[in-house]
Design an enzyme around this catalytic site. Structure first.
Site, mmCIF file in Angstrom:
data_model
loop_
_atom_site.group_PDB
_atom_site.id
_atom_site.type_symbol
_atom_site.label_atom_id
_atom_site.label_comp_id
_atom_site.label_asym_id
_atom_site.label_seq_id
_atom_site.Cartn_x
_atom_site.Cartn_y
_atom_site.Cartn_z
ATOM 1 C CB SER A 143 35.611 44.475 31.327
ATOM 2 O OG SER A 143 34.110 44.527 31.089
ATOM 3 C CE1 TYR A 156 33.725 47.379 35.475
ATOM 4 C CE2 TYR A 156 31.725 45.828 33.912
ATOM 5 C CZ TYR A 156 33.105 45.962 34.573
ATOM 6 O OH TYR A 156 33.878 44.780 34.981
HETATM 7 P P1 NAP Z 1 34.995 40.161 42.810
HETATM 8 O O1 NAP Z 1 34.547 39.277 43.031
HETATM 9 O O2 NAP Z 1 33.038 41.252 43.726
HETATM 10 O O3 NAP Z 1 35.703 41.404 43.181
HETATM 11 C C1 NAP Z 1 36.403 42.462 43.771
HETATM 12 C C2 NAP Z 1 37.572 42.760 44.809
HETATM 13 O O4 NAP Z 1 37.263 43.703 44.172
HETATM 14 C C3 NAP Z 1 37.189 42.358 46.177
HETATM 15 O O5 NAP Z 1 38.497 41.576 46.647
HETATM 16 C C4 NAP Z 1 37.032 43.252 46.173
HETATM 17 O O6 NAP Z 1 37.476 43.389 47.785
HETATM 18 C C5 NAP Z 1 38.031 44.383 46.313
HETATM 19 N N1 NAP Z 1 36.929 45.878 46.036
HETATM 20 C C6 NAP Z 1 36.080 46.342 45.745
HETATM 21 N N2 NAP Z 1 36.160 47.472 46.173
HETATM 22 C C7 NAP Z 1 37.080 47.752 47.035
HETATM 23 C C8 NAP Z 1 37.442 49.060 47.031
HETATM 24 N N3 NAP Z 1 36.573 50.201 47.273
HETATM 25 N N4 NAP Z 1 39.197 49.192 47.814
HETATM 26 C C9 NAP Z 1 39.488 47.869 47.508
HETATM 27 N N5 NAP Z 1 39.230 46.740 47.476
HETATM 28 C C10 NAP Z 1 37.641 46.971 46.139
HETATM 29 O O7 NAP Z 1 34.624 41.053 41.666
HETATM 30 P P2 NAP Z 1 35.290 39.713 39.954
HETATM 31 O O8 NAP Z 1 35.326 39.618 39.380
HETATM 32 O O9 NAP Z 1 36.927 39.401 41.131
HETATM 33 O O10 NAP Z 1 36.344 41.593 39.470
HETATM 34 C C11 NAP Z 1 37.925 41.767 39.663
HETATM 35 C C12 NAP Z 1 37.891 42.795 38.398
HETATM 36 O O11 NAP Z 1 37.300 42.019 37.506
HETATM 37 C C13 NAP Z 1 37.393 43.882 38.647
HETATM 38 O O12 NAP Z 1 37.596 45.183 38.536
HETATM 39 C C14 NAP Z 1 35.980 43.787 37.371
HETATM 40 O O13 NAP Z 1 35.528 44.981 36.728
HETATM 41 C C15 NAP Z 1 36.739 43.064 35.940
HETATM 42 N N6 NAP Z 1 36.358 42.468 35.596
HETATM 43 C C16 NAP Z 1 35.271 40.976 36.403
HETATM 44 C C17 NAP Z 1 34.364 40.368 35.228
HETATM 45 C C18 NAP Z 1 32.936 39.164 35.869
HETATM 46 O O14 NAP Z 1 32.480 38.768 35.162
HETATM 47 N N7 NAP Z 1 33.130 39.324 37.533
HETATM 48 C C19 NAP Z 1 34.211 40.691 33.703
HETATM 49 C C20 NAP Z 1 35.024 41.546 33.228
HETATM 50 C C21 NAP Z 1 35.570 42.189 34.420
HETATM 51 P P3 NAP Z 1 36.760 43.926 48.942
HETATM 52 O O15 NAP Z 1 35.780 43.715 49.273
HETATM 53 O O16 NAP Z 1 36.941 43.100 50.799
HETATM 54 O O17 NAP Z 1 37.341 45.457 49.305
#
Ligand code: NAP
Length: 268
Positions: A143, A156
Site C-alpha cells: 500500500s 496497518y
Molecule cells: P477487499 O475488497 O476487502 O478484499 C479483501 C480480500 O481479502 C477479500 O477477497 C477477502 O475475502 C480476503 N480476505 C480478508 N480476510 C481474509 C482472511 N482472513 N483469509 C483469507 N482471505 C481474506 O479489499 P481490497 O481493497 O481488494 O484489498 C486487497 C489488498 O489490497 C489488501 O492487502 C489491502 O491491504 C490492499 N490495499 C487496498 C487498498 C484500497 O484502497 N482498497 C489500498 C492499498 C492497499 P473473504 O472475505 O472472502 O475472505
C-alpha cells in the site's frame, strides 16, 4: 477473450472480491490457471464459474481463513506440492483507519497475522520451488501507506512497510535465481476495504480513488515493465527512483565504529 498460451498456475489470496478478484480475471485472460483463496466460498465459486466460462482456464477454489494457522498451513502445502504454480499473488489483507488510542489491539494482532504472517509463510512455502525451477513470480500487495504510515492506522501502515521491505529483500536475494518479485503500492482503491477499515470510500474525494480494474491493469503493466515497486498513480517513476536513491545514499553511513560528530560522544 480465450487464450491458448498456458502460463502455469497463479495462486491468488483474497480473490473473492476487490483487487484479488480483478487479478483473477486478468491472469486468467493472460493464460494462467488459477487457485483462488479466500473465506467466502459462494463468491469464490461464482467467480470461478464465470472465469471458467469466459476464459476456458482451469480454476480451483480453496476456502481458507488466512488468519487461522491450520488454514495457512493448508495453503502452504499446496504451494509446496503443486509444481504447476508459477505465480503467487499475496493480496489478502485488511486495514484500519483509526488511531492507536481507539484501536482494539486484538484486531491489530489479527491484521499482523493476515497482512504479515500469512504473507510471509506463503512466500516461504513457494520460494524454494521457484528457485529449484529457476522461475516464478511473487506479487505482494502492499500500500502507499508503506511509505506514508501517518495516513491511516499505524499498524496497518507498519504491516505494509513490512510487505515493501520484505519484497525488496526477496528481489535482492532471489532475482539472480530467476524469481521475479513485485510490491504493488495502491493508493485508495474502490473496494470493500474501506467499509472494513471503518471509513466508507464515498467519504474520500473522488480525485484520489482509483477503480480496482485500473489499479490491477496498471500494476500488471508495471510487472511487465520490470518494476520492483509499483505505485499505480505515480506519474513519474523517477520520483520513486529518487526516493530509492536517497535510501541508498544512507548506505555508507548506516553502520560505523563511531557515533556521528553531532552527538558529541567521546569529545573531551
Ligand atoms: P477487499 O475488497 O476487502 O478484499 C479483501 C480480500 O481479502 C477479500 O477477497 C477477502 O475475502 C480476503 N480476505 C480478508 N480476510 C481474509 C482472511 N482472513 N483469509 C483469507 N482471505 C481474506 O479489499 P481490497 O481493497 O481488494 O484489498 C486487497 C489488498 O489490497 C489488501 O492487502 C489491502 O491491504 C490492499 N490495499 C487496498 C487498498 C484500497 O484502497 N482498497 C489500498 C492499498 C492497499 P473473504 O472475505 O472472502 O475472505
Amino acid at each position: 477473450m480465450n487464450t491458448t498460451i498456458h502460463k502455469g498456475t497463479a495462486l491468488i489470496t483474497g480473490a473473492s472480491t476487490g483487487i484479488g478478484a480483478i487479478y483473477a480475471d486478468r491472469l486468467a485472460r493472460r493464460g494462467y490457471d488459477l487457485i483462488l483463496v479466500a473465506r467466502n466460498r459462494e463468491r469464490l465459486d461464482e467467480l470461478a464459474n464465470r472465469l471458467t466460462t469466459s476464459t476456458g482456464r482451469s480454476i480451483e477454489v480453496v476456502v481458507a481463513d488466512l488468519g487461522a494457522k491450520a488454514d495457512v498451513r493448508r495453503v502452504e502445502d499446496i504451494l509446496r506440492r503443486d509444481s504447476s504454480i508459477t505465480m503467487l499473488v499475496n493480496n489478502a489483507g485488511f486495514g484500519g483507519a483509526g488511531p492507536l488510542l481507539v484501536s482494539d489491539v486484538d484486531k491489530m494482532e489479527a491484521m499482523i497475522e493476515l497482512n504479515v504472517t500469512a504473507l510471509t509463510r506463503l512466500t516461504y512455502a513457494i520460494a524454494p520451488g521457484f528457485v529449484a525451477r529457476g522461475a516464478g513470480t511473487i506479487v505482494n500487495i502492499a500500500s502507499v501507506v508503506a511509505v506514508a504510515p501517518e495516513l491511516l492506522n499505524g499498524v496497518y501502515g507498519a504491516s505494509k512497510a513490512f510487505v515493501l521491505a520484505f519484497s525488496q529483500s526477496l528481489q535482492h536475494e532471489l532475482a539472480a535465481q530467476g524469481v521475479r518479485v513485485q510490491a504493488v503500492l495502491p493508493g485508495a482503491t474502490r473496494t470493500e476495504f474501506w467499509d472494513i477499515a471503518g471509513r466508507p470510500v464515498e467519504n474520500l474525494p473522488e480525485s484520489i480513488v482509483m477503480s480496482a480494474d485500473d489499479l490491477v491493469d496498471a500494476a500488471l503493466a508495471g510487472l511487465d515493465q520490470g518494476e520492483v515497486a509499483t505505485i499505480p498513480s505515480l506519474p513519474d517513476a523517477a520520483d520513486w527512483n529518487a526516493f530509492e536513491a536517497a535510501r541508498a545514499a544512507l548506505g555508507p553511513n548506516l553502520s560505523r565504529s563511531q557515533p556521528a560528530a553531532r552527538f558529541g560522544v567521546g569529545v573531551a
